[in-house]
Design a protein around this motif. Structure first.
Motif, PDB file in Angstrom:
ATOM      1  N   LEU A  99       0.853  -1.174   0.000  1.00 27.06           N
ATOM      2  CA  LEU A  99       0.000   0.000   0.000  1.00 27.06           C
ATOM      3  C   LEU A  99       0.894   1.231   0.000  1.00 27.06           C
ATOM      4  N   THR A 100       0.681   2.137  -0.947  1.00 31.78           N
ATOM      5  CA  THR A 100       1.504   3.346  -0.996  1.00 31.78           C
ATOM      6  C   THR A 100       0.754   4.503  -0.350  1.00 31.78           C
ATOM      7  N   ILE A 101       1.492   5.260   0.413  1.00 28.21           N
ATOM      8  CA  ILE A 101       0.942   6.364   1.198  1.00 28.21           C
ATOM      9  C   ILE A 101       1.864   7.560   1.039  1.00 28.21           C
ATOM     10  N   LEU A 121       7.284   3.309  10.507  1.00 28.83           N
ATOM     11  CA  LEU A 121       6.149   2.483  10.923  1.00 28.83           C
ATOM     12  C   LEU A 121       5.428   1.879   9.712  1.00 28.83           C
ATOM     13  N   ILE A 122       5.252   2.690   8.687  1.00 26.08           N
ATOM     14  CA  ILE A 122       4.581   2.218   7.463  1.00 26.08           C
ATOM     15  C   ILE A 122       5.392   1.114   6.802  1.00 26.08           C
ATOM     16  N   THR A 123       6.688   1.331   6.648  1.00 27.23           N
ATOM     17  CA  THR A 123       7.518   0.317   5.981  1.00 27.23           C
ATOM     18  C   THR A 123       7.657  -0.937   6.838  1.00 27.23           C
ATOM     19  N   LYS A 124       7.688  -0.767   8.154  1.00 29.17           N
ATOM     20  CA  LYS A 124       7.766  -1.918   9.057  1.00 29.17           C
ATOM     21  C   LYS A 124       6.547  -2.823   8.895  1.00 29.17           C
ATOM     22  N   HIS A 125       5.408  -2.240   8.587  1.00 27.73           N
ATOM     23  CA  HIS A 125       4.168  -3.005   8.460  1.00 27.73           C
ATOM     24  C   HIS A 125       3.821  -3.329   7.000  1.00 27.73           C
ATOM     25  N   GLY A 126       4.815  -3.226   6.123  1.00 28.14           N
ATOM     26  CA  GLY A 126       4.630  -3.680   4.750  1.00 28.14           C
ATOM     27  C   GLY A 126       4.152  -2.654   3.747  1.00 28.14           C
ATOM     28  N   GLY A 127       4.005  -1.408   4.173  1.00 26.09           N
ATOM     29  CA  GLY A 127       3.586  -0.351   3.257  1.00 26.09           C
ATOM     30  C   GLY A 127       4.769   0.322   2.597  1.00 26.09           C
ATOM     31  N   ALA A 128       4.474   1.252   1.719  1.00 27.57           N
ATOM     32  CA  ALA A 128       5.514   2.029   1.044  1.00 27.57           C
ATOM     33  C   ALA A 128       5.114   3.495   1.067  1.00 27.57           C
ATOM     34  N   VAL A 129       6.096   4.365   1.210  1.00 24.78           N
ATOM     35  CA  VAL A 129       5.833   5.802   1.228  1.00 24.78           C
ATOM     36  C   VAL A 129       6.163   6.375  -0.137  1.00 24.78           C
ATOM     37  N   SER A 130       5.197   7.064  -0.700  1.00 21.48           N
ATOM     38  CA  SER A 130       5.356   7.669  -2.022  1.00 21.48           C
ATOM     39  C   SER A 130       5.973   9.058  -1.885  1.00 21.48           C
ATOM     40  N   PRO A 131       6.857   9.432  -2.803  1.00 21.81           N
ATOM     41  CA  PRO A 131       7.432  10.773  -2.755  1.00 21.81           C
ATOM     42  C   PRO A 131       6.469  11.854  -3.253  1.00 21.81           C
ATOM     43  N   SER A 132       5.344  11.444  -3.824  1.00 24.72           N
ATOM     44  CA  SER A 132       4.402  12.408  -4.407  1.00 24.72           C
ATOM     45  C   SER A 132       2.962  12.050  -4.043  1.00 24.72           C
ATOM     46  N   HIS A 133       2.154  13.062  -3.803  1.00 25.78           N
ATOM     47  CA  HIS A 133       0.733  12.832  -3.518  1.00 25.78           C
ATOM     48  C   HIS A 133      -0.044  12.533  -4.791  1.00 25.78           C
ATOM     49  N   ILE A 134       0.545  12.748  -5.921  1.00 23.34           N
ATOM     50  CA  ILE A 134      -0.129  12.509  -7.206  1.00 23.34           C
ATOM     51  C   ILE A 134      -0.269  11.011  -7.474  1.00 23.34           C
ATOM     52  N   ASP A 135       0.718  10.232  -7.026  1.00 31.47           N
ATOM     53  CA  ASP A 135       0.795   8.814  -7.374  1.00 31.47           C
ATOM     54  C   ASP A 135       0.107   7.859  -6.411  1.00 31.47           C
TER      55      ASP A 135
END
Length: 127
Positions: A5-7, A22-36
């Motif tokens: 899940l990208t956030i 916390l997001i990456t620890k729980h399997g998510g990914a952080v997006s560098p842009s709010h557009i994507d």
């Protein structure tokens, strides 16, 4: 295994680095842009948070959430979605912007001094 899940986390969210971990620890990914990404995390009491809310309000496939949403999901052990009312973290646009965060105390005091005694109602542009 599915796609993470990208956030997007707005840059001025307090504790942003901890949220990223916390997001990456729980399997998510952080997006560098709010557009994507469909999930946009903000501090709704900051101008930037209200700006992103108004930019994406009503846009299909986008949801603007208070940054505490991550903690609510971890606490519940499951993703908090519309079915759970976003754990009460959906930004509504009615949140009050914290003027102390926008104007440092000295600037706010100067603003009040400058506007005392005026005959019209003067408000900062961000209100």
């Amino acid at each position: 295994m599915g796609t993470p899940l990208t956030i997007y986390i707005e840059n001025d969210v307090d504790g942003r680095d901890d949220l990223v971990k916390l997001i990456t620890k729980h399997g998510g990914a952080v997006s560098p842009s709010h557009i994507d990404t469909p999930y946009i995390l903000v501090d709704p009491q900051k101008e930037s948070g209200q700006y992103l809310f108004h930019q994406y309000a009503g846009k299909l496939g986008k949801i603007v959430l208070h940054s505490r949403w991550v903690h609510e999901c971890v606490r519940a052990g499951v993703l908090q979605t519309f079915q759970n009312n976003w754990a009460g973290c959906k930004v509504t646009g009615t949140e009050k912007v914290d003027l102390i965060a926008v104007f440092p105390r000295k600037s706010l005091a100067d603003f009040r001094t400058l506007t005392q005694g005026t005959t019209r109602d003067v408000k900062p542009a961000c209100v």
